[in-house]
Design an enzyme around this catalytic site. Structure first.
Site, PDB file in Angstrom:
ATOM      1  N   ASP A  45       3.144  -0.686   0.619  1.00 30.00           N
ATOM      2  CA  ASP A  45       3.842   0.396  -0.091  1.00 30.00           C
ATOM      3  C   ASP A  45       5.198  -0.073  -0.609  1.00 30.00           C
ATOM      4  O   ASP A  45       5.849  -0.911   0.019  1.00 30.00           O
ATOM      5  CB  ASP A  45       4.022   1.582   0.870  1.00 30.00           C
ATOM      6  CG  ASP A  45       4.335   2.866   0.133  1.00 30.00           C
ATOM      7  OD1 ASP A  45       4.148   2.924  -1.097  1.00 30.00           O
ATOM      8  OD2 ASP A  45       4.782   3.821   0.796  1.00 30.00           O
ATOM      9  N   ASN A  93      -4.370   8.587  -4.914  1.00 28.39           N
ATOM     10  CA  ASN A  93      -3.616   7.898  -5.969  1.00 28.39           C
ATOM     11  C   ASN A  93      -4.107   8.228  -7.381  1.00 28.39           C
ATOM     12  O   ASN A  93      -3.424   7.935  -8.365  1.00 28.39           O
ATOM     13  CB  ASN A  93      -3.635   6.373  -5.748  1.00 28.39           C
ATOM     14  CG  ASN A  93      -2.777   5.917  -4.581  1.00 28.39           C
ATOM     15  OD1 ASN A  93      -3.087   4.944  -3.895  1.00 28.39           O
ATOM     16  ND2 ASN A  93      -1.658   6.609  -4.339  1.00 28.39           N
TER      17      ASN A  93
HETATM   18  C1  IPE Z   1      -0.483   4.772   0.378  1.00 27.01           C
HETATM   19  O1  IPE Z   1       0.717   4.761  -0.317  1.00 27.01           O
HETATM   20  C2  IPE Z   1      -1.580   4.198  -0.462  1.00 27.01           C
HETATM   21  C3  IPE Z   1      -1.502   2.769  -0.725  1.00 27.01           C
HETATM   22  C4  IPE Z   1      -0.593   1.949  -0.256  1.00 27.01           C
HETATM   23  C5  IPE Z   1      -2.539   2.229  -1.562  1.00 27.01           C
HETATM   24  P1  IPE Z   1       1.209   6.041  -1.149  1.00 27.01           P
HETATM   25  O2  IPE Z   1       2.486   5.621  -1.804  1.00 27.01           O
HETATM   26  O3  IPE Z   1       0.136   6.524  -2.034  1.00 27.01           O
HETATM   27  O4  IPE Z   1       1.460   7.119  -0.011  1.00 27.01           O
HETATM   28  P2  IPE Z   1       2.418   8.365   0.046  1.00 27.01           P
HETATM   29  O5  IPE Z   1       2.158   9.192  -1.200  1.00 27.01           O
HETATM   30  O6  IPE Z   1       3.828   7.850   0.060  1.00 27.01           O
HETATM   31  O7  IPE Z   1       2.074   9.073   1.312  1.00 27.01           O
HETATM   32  C1  IPE Z   2       1.968   1.116  -3.306  1.00 32.44           C
HETATM   33  O1  IPE Z   2       3.198   1.190  -3.937  1.00 32.44           O
HETATM   34  C2  IPE Z   2       0.853   0.789  -4.284  1.00 32.44           C
HETATM   35  C3  IPE Z   2      -0.121   1.884  -4.469  1.00 32.44           C
HETATM   36  C4  IPE Z   2      -0.061   3.041  -3.881  1.00 32.44           C
HETATM   37  C5  IPE Z   2      -1.206   1.625  -5.389  1.00 32.44           C
HETATM   38  P1  IPE Z   2       3.715   2.548  -4.584  1.00 32.44           P
HETATM   39  O2  IPE Z   2       3.357   2.543  -6.032  1.00 32.44           O
HETATM   40  O3  IPE Z   2       3.263   3.715  -3.802  1.00 32.44           O
HETATM   41  O4  IPE Z   2       5.276   2.366  -4.427  1.00 32.44           O
HETATM   42  P2  IPE Z   2       6.350   3.525  -4.209  1.00 32.44           P
HETATM   43  O5  IPE Z   2       5.985   4.220  -2.930  1.00 32.44           O
HETATM   44  O6  IPE Z   2       6.256   4.421  -5.398  1.00 32.44           O
HETATM   45  O7  IPE Z   2       7.639   2.793  -4.119  1.00 32.44           O
HETATM   46 MG    MG Z   3       4.126   4.698  -2.232  1.00 32.33          MG
END
Ligand code: IPE
Ligand code: IPE
Ligand code: MG
Length: 259
Positions: A45, A93
């Site tokens: 993340d 997502n």
């Molecule tokens: C979890 O991260 C999903 C992945 C890392 C693929 P998210 O960024 O989607 O989770 P939330 O929304 O912060 O809970």
């Molecule tokens: C994780 O990084 C990747 C996916 C969920 C695909 P994020 O895109 O959620 O990164 P933040 O949480 O917005 O920084």
């Molecule tokens: Mg995230």
């Protein structure tokens, strides 16, 4: 307040320097193999924040995250982790802007295409968990190709959670449980109905970017996992950070409800 060096005796100061100079190189700080967990899972993340902090488009954050993943997969395989599971796209997502989702899906196709031969050469065995029928035909084709090509490998099992949701997985398992299992079936039989029945429950789940939640990841399998939270955004996460997570795990006492 006086600096620390001012309150140390000359002997203490010399000992302090000796400790700094004699500190083992990074490679020597690695855990003995026997203490490395068999199954590690990572919630990767922080790509979005990494890009935002640099005023870059969101896709640049995901591409930087992909570079981190390439390094961590190789490192985990070298460190003889048996199972590495990574969360690459959740069932939630899809709610992101369309351009980001399309960019991610294109990147996944490219990534598998570009890395597969090398992973295969390293004897990595690939598996994907999640509802793949909702993915593009091209991505489904790459997933099938990577699983087929590496099926006979005996190295690290690399499990990619793609369009994965822990609740989805449990609901899908429950449907099959009712249809296929008798009244005496219990947790073991239910566990074998998960998307990858061979995946060992992770001893260690790592989440980067300072968020302290599971976000629907491996809900069944993480019942007794040790959780490790890193403040680093995923594109900044290094093999040293991974090693630090392994060390943290090795220092934990796991009780499983006992004494
Ligand atoms: C979890 O991260 C999903 C992945 C890392 C693929 P998210 O960024 O989607 O989770 P939330 O929304 O912060 O809970
Ligand atoms: C994780 O990084 C990747 C996916 C969920 C695909 P994020 O895109 O959620 O990164 P933040 O949480 O917005 O920084
Ligand atoms: Mg995230």
């Amino acid at each position: 307040m006086r600096p620390v060096s001012a309150v140390l005796s000359p002997l203490q100061r010399r000992l302090r320097w000796a400790r700094v100079l004699l500190r083992p190189a990074a490679g020597e700080q690695t855990l003995p193999l026997a203490e490395v967990p068999e199954s590690v899972a990572i919630i990767m993340d922080g790509n979005g924040r990494w890009a935002r902090e640099r005023r870059l488009p969101i896709g640049a954050g995901h591409r930087a995250g992909a570079e981190t993943l390439k390094k961590i997969v190789r490192y985990a395989s070298d460190r003889k982790v048996g199972y590495l599971t990574v969360y690459s796209f959740s069932t939630e997502n899809w709610s992101r802007p369309e351009a980001e989702v399309i960019g991610l899906m294109d990147m996944f196709v490219e990534l598998i295409d570009g890395e597969l031969d090398e992973l295969h050469a390293e004897k990595v065995r690939m598996r994907f968990i999640g509802r793949r029928d909702q993915l593009s035909h091209e991505l489904q084709r790459q997933i099938a190709r990577s699983e087929q090509l590496t099926a006979g490998n005996d190295g690290m099992r690399f499990v990619v959670a793609m369009n994965y949701g822990g609740r989805n997985e449990i609901v899908d398992a429950a449907r099959r449980f009712v249809a296929e299992c008798g009244p005496d079936a219990g947790e073991d039989e239910f566990g074998r109905l998960m998307y990858d029945p061979e995946l060992r429950d992770p001893e260690l789940v790592i989440r980067t970017s300072g968020e302290h939640r599971l976000s629907n990841f491996l809900l069944w399998q993480s019942a007794y996992s040790e959780l490790y939270f890193s403040e680093r955004l995923w594109p900044q996460f290094t093999t040293d950070d991974f090693e630090e997570a392994l060390r943290s795990y090795a220092g934990r006492e796991r009780r499983f409800g006992g004494r």
